[in-house]
Design a protein around this motif. Structure first.
Motif, PDB file in Angstrom:
ATOM      1  N   VAL A  45      61.282   6.762  13.874  1.00 13.69           N
ATOM      2  CA  VAL A  45      59.860   7.117  13.945  1.00 13.69           C
ATOM      3  C   VAL A  45      59.089   6.443  12.814  1.00 13.69           C
ATOM      4  O   VAL A  45      58.017   5.867  13.035  1.00 13.69           O
ATOM      5  CB  VAL A  45      59.660   8.653  13.917  1.00 13.69           C
ATOM      6  N   LEU A  46      59.641   6.480  11.603  1.00 19.06           N
ATOM      7  CA  LEU A  46      58.950   5.885  10.466  1.00 19.06           C
ATOM      8  C   LEU A  46      58.787   4.372  10.638  1.00 19.06           C
ATOM      9  O   LEU A  46      57.731   3.815  10.313  1.00 19.06           O
ATOM     10  CB  LEU A  46      59.696   6.193   9.161  1.00 19.06           C
ATOM     11  N   VAL A  47      59.807   3.710  11.159  1.00 16.93           N
ATOM     12  CA  VAL A  47      59.704   2.265  11.402  1.00 16.93           C
ATOM     13  C   VAL A  47      58.602   1.985  12.415  1.00 16.93           C
ATOM     14  O   VAL A  47      57.777   1.089  12.222  1.00 16.93           O
ATOM     15  CB  VAL A  47      61.053   1.679  11.869  1.00 16.93           C
ATOM     16  N   HIS A  75      59.838  18.180  18.640  1.00 15.06           N
ATOM     17  CA  HIS A  75      60.690  18.836  17.624  1.00 15.06           C
ATOM     18  C   HIS A  75      60.906  17.919  16.426  1.00 15.06           C
ATOM     19  O   HIS A  75      60.861  18.363  15.271  1.00 15.06           O
ATOM     20  CB  HIS A  75      62.025  19.253  18.221  1.00 15.06           C
ATOM     21  N   GLN A  76      61.136  16.639  16.691  1.00 15.27           N
ATOM     22  CA  GLN A  76      61.367  15.681  15.609  1.00 15.27           C
ATOM     23  C   GLN A  76      60.123  15.559  14.731  1.00 15.27           C
ATOM     24  O   GLN A  76      60.218  15.585  13.501  1.00 15.27           O
ATOM     25  CB  GLN A  76      61.751  14.311  16.184  1.00 15.27           C
ATOM     26  N   LEU A  77      58.961  15.437  15.356  1.00 18.23           N
ATOM     27  CA  LEU A  77      57.725  15.307  14.592  1.00 18.23           C
ATOM     28  C   LEU A  77      57.417  16.567  13.791  1.00 18.23           C
ATOM     29  O   LEU A  77      56.919  16.485  12.660  1.00 18.23           O
ATOM     30  CB  LEU A  77      56.551  14.960  15.512  1.00 18.23           C
ATOM     31  N   THR A  78      57.750  17.727  14.343  1.00 20.42           N
ATOM     32  CA  THR A  78      57.550  18.983  13.610  1.00 20.42           C
ATOM     33  C   THR A  78      58.413  19.001  12.355  1.00 20.42           C
ATOM     34  O   THR A  78      57.938  19.338  11.267  1.00 20.42           O
ATOM     35  CB  THR A  78      57.867  20.196  14.514  1.00 20.42           C
ATOM     36  N   ARG A  79      59.683  18.623  12.495  1.00 18.93           N
ATOM     37  CA  ARG A  79      60.582  18.583  11.329  1.00 18.93           C
ATOM     38  C   ARG A  79      60.068  17.584  10.284  1.00 18.93           C
ATOM     39  O   ARG A  79      60.087  17.859   9.085  1.00 18.93           O
ATOM     40  CB  ARG A  79      62.005  18.228  11.751  1.00 18.93           C
ATOM     41  N   VAL A  86      55.201  12.734   8.019  1.00 16.99           N
ATOM     42  CA  VAL A  86      54.157  12.383   8.983  1.00 16.99           C
ATOM     43  C   VAL A  86      53.176  13.546   9.077  1.00 16.99           C
ATOM     44  O   VAL A  86      53.462  14.653   8.609  1.00 16.99           O
ATOM     45  CB  VAL A  86      54.732  12.085  10.401  1.00 16.99           C
ATOM     46  N   GLU A  87      52.048  13.265   9.693  1.00 23.05           N
ATOM     47  CA  GLU A  87      51.099  14.332   9.983  1.00 23.05           C
ATOM     48  C   GLU A  87      50.482  14.066  11.342  1.00 23.05           C
ATOM     49  O   GLU A  87      50.378  12.922  11.778  1.00 23.05           O
ATOM     50  CB  GLU A  87      50.018  14.430   8.901  1.00 23.05           C
TER      51      GLU A  87
END
Length: 157
Positions: A45-47, A75-79, A86-87
């Motif tokens: 996600v960060l890449v 779920h991944q973005l929430t974590r 991230v926001e």
């Protein structure tokens, strides 16, 4: 004669590839977690966000890029948001927010990329060497093309 004896050379090569991919992926993930405190999913996600022009993307684009289902991505973005990587921000599409890389997320990926790249080179790129790597890259591109064609046929049914 057992099923193992009936395997052809192509089947053995396939199984070797699967074993290599599984072990390489696992080792790279463990290294990323241990050295950078990022999961493979965090890294992906960060890449993706780093590669976007504004370090921000619509959630739908992140889902398409990662090929994850909405629930997994959510779920991944929430974590990741809970850890400050991230926001979620308002977007033009009121149904889904955009995802923005935070300064903390940017610092984390800037630390992780050199570590990860070094490990990929040591365990894959340098092991294969330029000629075999070029052949492998071409073979992967051919498989991806075949997958795209297969998906198109499946979707038209």
């Amino acid at each position: 004669m057992g099923w193992e004896q009936e395997l052809g050379e192509a089947d053995r090569m396939w199984r070797t590839y699967i074993e290599m991919a599984k072990h390489l992926g696992s080792h790279l993930q463990q290294h990323l977690q241990r050295e950078c405190d990022l999961s493979a999913a965090d890294f992906e996600v960060l890449v993706r966000l780093t590669e976007s022009e504004r370090r921000e993307m619509p959630v739908a684009e992140v889902a398409a890029a990662t090929q994850w289902e909405k629930s997994r991505l959510s779920h991944q973005l929430t974590r990741m948001a809970q850890r400050g990587l991230v926001e979620r921000v308002d977007s033009n599409d009121r149904r889904y927010p955009d995802v923005r890389l935070t300064d903390k997320g940017y610092a984390a990926i800037n630390k992780a990329v050199p570590e990860h790249t070094e490990m990929v080179h040591a365990l894959f790129v340098d092991v294969l060497g330029p000629e075999r790597l070029a052949g492998f890259a071409q073979a992967c591109a051919d498989v991806l093309r075949a997958l795209d064609e297969h998906r198109e046929r499946d979707c038209s049914l």
